[in-house]
Write an enzyme that holds these catalytic residues in place. Structure first.
Site, short mmCIF file in Angstrom:
data_model
loop_
_atom_site.label_atom_id
_atom_site.label_comp_id
_atom_site.label_asym_id
_atom_site.label_seq_id
_atom_site.Cartn_x
_atom_site.Cartn_y
_atom_site.Cartn_z
CG ASP A 68 -0.10 -0.09 2.56
OD1 ASP A 68 1.10 -0.45 2.55
OD2 ASP A 68 -0.84 -0.12 3.50
CG HIS A 93 18.73 6.82 -21.08
ND1 HIS A 93 17.57 6.67 -22.07
CD2 HIS A 93 19.04 8.32 -21.48
CE1 HIS A 93 17.50 7.73 -22.72
NE2 HIS A 93 18.32 8.39 -22.57
CG ASP A 134 21.57 14.52 -18.71
OD1 ASP A 134 20.80 15.60 -18.35
OD2 ASP A 134 21.35 13.94 -19.89
CG ASP A 145 17.71 17.65 -20.35
OD1 ASP A 145 18.56 17.22 -19.52
OD2 ASP A 145 17.22 17.53 -21.49
CG HIS A 164 22.46 11.42 -28.18
ND1 HIS A 164 22.56 12.71 -28.49
CD2 HIS A 164 23.58 11.02 -27.29
CE1 HIS A 164 23.78 13.30 -27.76
NE2 HIS A 164 23.93 12.17 -27.09
CG HIS A 180 15.02 16.78 -26.09
ND1 HIS A 180 14.44 17.47 -24.84
CD2 HIS A 180 15.96 16.17 -25.48
CE1 HIS A 180 15.17 17.04 -23.75
NE2 HIS A 180 16.05 16.30 -24.34
CG HIS A 227 12.84 13.20 -23.89
ND1 HIS A 227 12.97 11.99 -23.86
CD2 HIS A 227 14.06 13.94 -23.44
CE1 HIS A 227 14.28 11.90 -23.44
NE2 HIS A 227 15.08 13.18 -23.46
CD GLU A 233 20.32 16.35 -25.15
OE1 GLU A 233 20.76 15.50 -24.46
OE2 GLU A 233 19.10 16.60 -25.02
CE1 TYR A 249 27.54 10.43 -24.35
CE2 TYR A 249 27.04 10.41 -26.82
CZ TYR A 249 26.90 11.14 -25.59
OH TYR A 249 26.10 11.94 -25.31
NE ARG A 295 23.88 13.88 -22.51
CZ ARG A 295 24.01 12.61 -22.01
NH1 ARG A 295 24.63 11.59 -22.83
NH2 ARG A 295 23.43 12.32 -20.81
CD GLU A 345 20.65 18.11 -22.08
OE1 GLU A 345 21.22 17.32 -21.19
OE2 GLU A 345 19.46 17.89 -22.57
N1 GLY Z 1 18.09 13.94 -19.83
C1 GLY Z 1 17.57 13.38 -20.83
C2 GLY Z 1 18.22 13.85 -22.18
O1 GLY Z 1 18.89 14.68 -22.00
O2 GLY Z 1 17.41 14.00 -23.11
MN MN Z 2 18.15 16.42 -23.19
MN MN Z 3 19.84 15.74 -20.35
#
Ligand code: GLY
Ligand code: MN
Ligand code: MN
Length: 439
Positions: free
Chosen positions: A44, A247, A264, A275, A354, A358, A365, A390, A394, A412, A414
């Site tokens: 619960d 991820h 990130d 983000d 990637h 976005h 997203h 971003e 890698y 990365r 971003e």
């Molecule tokens: N944190 C997810 C992305 O950068 O898309």
């Molecule tokens: Mn992102």
């Molecule tokens: Mn991100």
């Protein structure tokens, strides 16, 4: 009852959004939004509830087991269905507005207990020809929209017509939410500023021997100290070669001397999230190979940010970033092939799997169309769009084709970018990224 001192309960803010929505819908359309279901961790014990973004966007109402119905231009236009007041339940789980409270406090035309949804919806949807909804065509929260639509069809007698059209609510919520208002931009600025401060605190705290978990804890503390309700997504705190797992979110390794750390993470403030990704050395000193790779990604990132303006679109930017990154891959001797071959055979996805970014907003997203509905025409950016830029590189740690010093590096960078009337604004400008600015 205590109230959030800022926009969370500013009724005009939500009313204005409904006014804008009414302009996008026909008078024969209805929107039915169900709240996010209660997810149970075990027995619960529920996970913390976070309202469905579109339902919150239009109502400001945060309780679970609620439904928002919007009938543009009708006498009863905005209706909430909510849990009934229940003092015993409230003793355990906290305050509930109840139908009366919801109507008054959220400036609804009507509010009812959610047990009345099926019967009231028959009237609310009687005039409709199309219903936009976030519920699967079936049921959500044990309440079936399908049953209601069947009954409405039956009520019309022998018309020979099928059920009214059911459409994804994103078709109307996307165009609305993707263009941020001045108030939303102010909130996003704050989410970004809060998150930048939290990233800086991690940059100061990082050292060989600290765990990814402790750093994640610092991020949470720093965003919440500044008013963020939660993270906008599960933070990625990835030391060393974990950064090559896009991820990665186990966040339980120990940061080692000589490694890079990729973080990130973004805080959500009043339902709008930042983000941000930053990559920096655990011991605060880049090796020459790390610095070279970092500066290549940074250079690409800055070029791509500078390309953001009204009229630009993700399709062209994605092509441009691939071209730039492949040039670097070739210079770094990651491929001994021609640029055309690496691009045409999509071989670059080994090191850049990637896309460039976005839309960003209530969801990390976020909603918003990237193409026309037949997928042929890319959607051009407009002032008020917010998006991420971003790029990353890698290099898998077991990649024996890559120069040794690059193996296991993941970088990365971003930032969150607002499209302005003539160009862009970097909302995350407070978060350092030039090597000379890193603490
Ligand atoms: N944190 C997810 C992305 O950068 O898309
Ligand atoms: Mn992102
Ligand atoms: Mn991100």
């Amino acid at each position: 009852m205590k109230k959030n001192p800022e926009a969370l309960y500013n009724l005009e803010f939500f009313k204005n959004r409904r006014t804008r929505l009414a302009q996008l819908m026909k008078s024969t359309d209805v929107l039915v939004l169900f709240s996010t279901p209660e997810y149970y961790r075990n027995a619960d014990v529920p996970h913390n509830h976070r309202q469905d973004s579109s339902l919150f966007y239009l109502s400001g109402f945060e309780e679970s087991h609620s439904i928002f119905v919007f009938c543009p231009g009708q006498k009863t236009e905005s209706v909430l269905f909510v849990q009934k007041k229940d003092s015993l339940k409230e003793t355990w789980d906290g305050f509930l507005f109840g139908a009366e409270g919801a109507k008054e406090q959220f400036a609804m035309d009507e509010a009812f207990e959610n047990t009345e949804f099926e019967s009231k919806a028959l009237d609310l949807l009687a005039h409709a020809q199309k219903v936009y909804t976030n519920a699967e065509y079936g049921s959500k929260d044990g309440i079936t929209l399908h049953t209601i639509l069947k009954q409405i069809q039956k009520r019309k007698g022998r018309s020979g017509l099928g059920l009214m059209t059911v459409a994804d609510s994103l078709a109307v919520m996307g165009p609305l939410r993707v263009k941020k208002t001045e108030e939303e931009i102010q909130i996003l600025r704050k989410s970004c500023q809060i998150s930048a401060e939290a990233h800086k605190a991690m940059m100061h705290a990082v050292r060989p021997g600290i765990s990814e978990r402790e750093l994640h804890g610092i991020f949470l503390y720093e965003i919440m100290k500044r008013g963020a309700q939660r993270e906008g997504y599960s933070a990625i705190v990835a030391s060393g070669s974990h950064a090559t797992t896009l991820h990665y979110k186990t966040n339980h390794d120990i940061c080692q001397d000589g490694e890079l750390l990729l973080v990130d993470a973004g805080g959500e403030y009043n339902y709008l999230t930042a983000d941000i990704t930053r990559t920096y050395p655990v011991n605060k000193k880049f090796t020459s190979e790390q610095k070279d790779l970092y500066e290549r990604v940074l250079d690409v990132q800055k070029t791509m940010i500078a390309a953001v303006k009204p009229g630009a679109h993700f399709k062209a930017l994605n092509e441009q970033v691939i071209s730039l990154l492949v040039d670097h891959m070739l210079e770094l001797k990651l491929f001994k092939l021609s640029k055309d071959e690496v691009i045409n055979k999509r071989l670059y996805t080994k090191y850049y799997p990637h896309s460039l970014g976005h839309f960003l907003g209530m969801d990390v997203h976020d909603v918003g169309a990237y193409y026309s509905s037949d997928l042929t025409v890319p959607k051009a950016f407009e002032a008020g769009n917010v998006l991420t830029i971003e790029p990353g590189l890698y290099i898998p740690k077991d990649d024996d084709q890559a120069p040794k010093g690059l193996r296991g590096l993941g970088i990365r960078i971003e930032d969150d970018i607002l499209v302005t009337q003539d160009a862009f604004e970097v909302l995350t400008h407070d978060c350092p990224k030039d090597p000379s600015d890193l603490p």
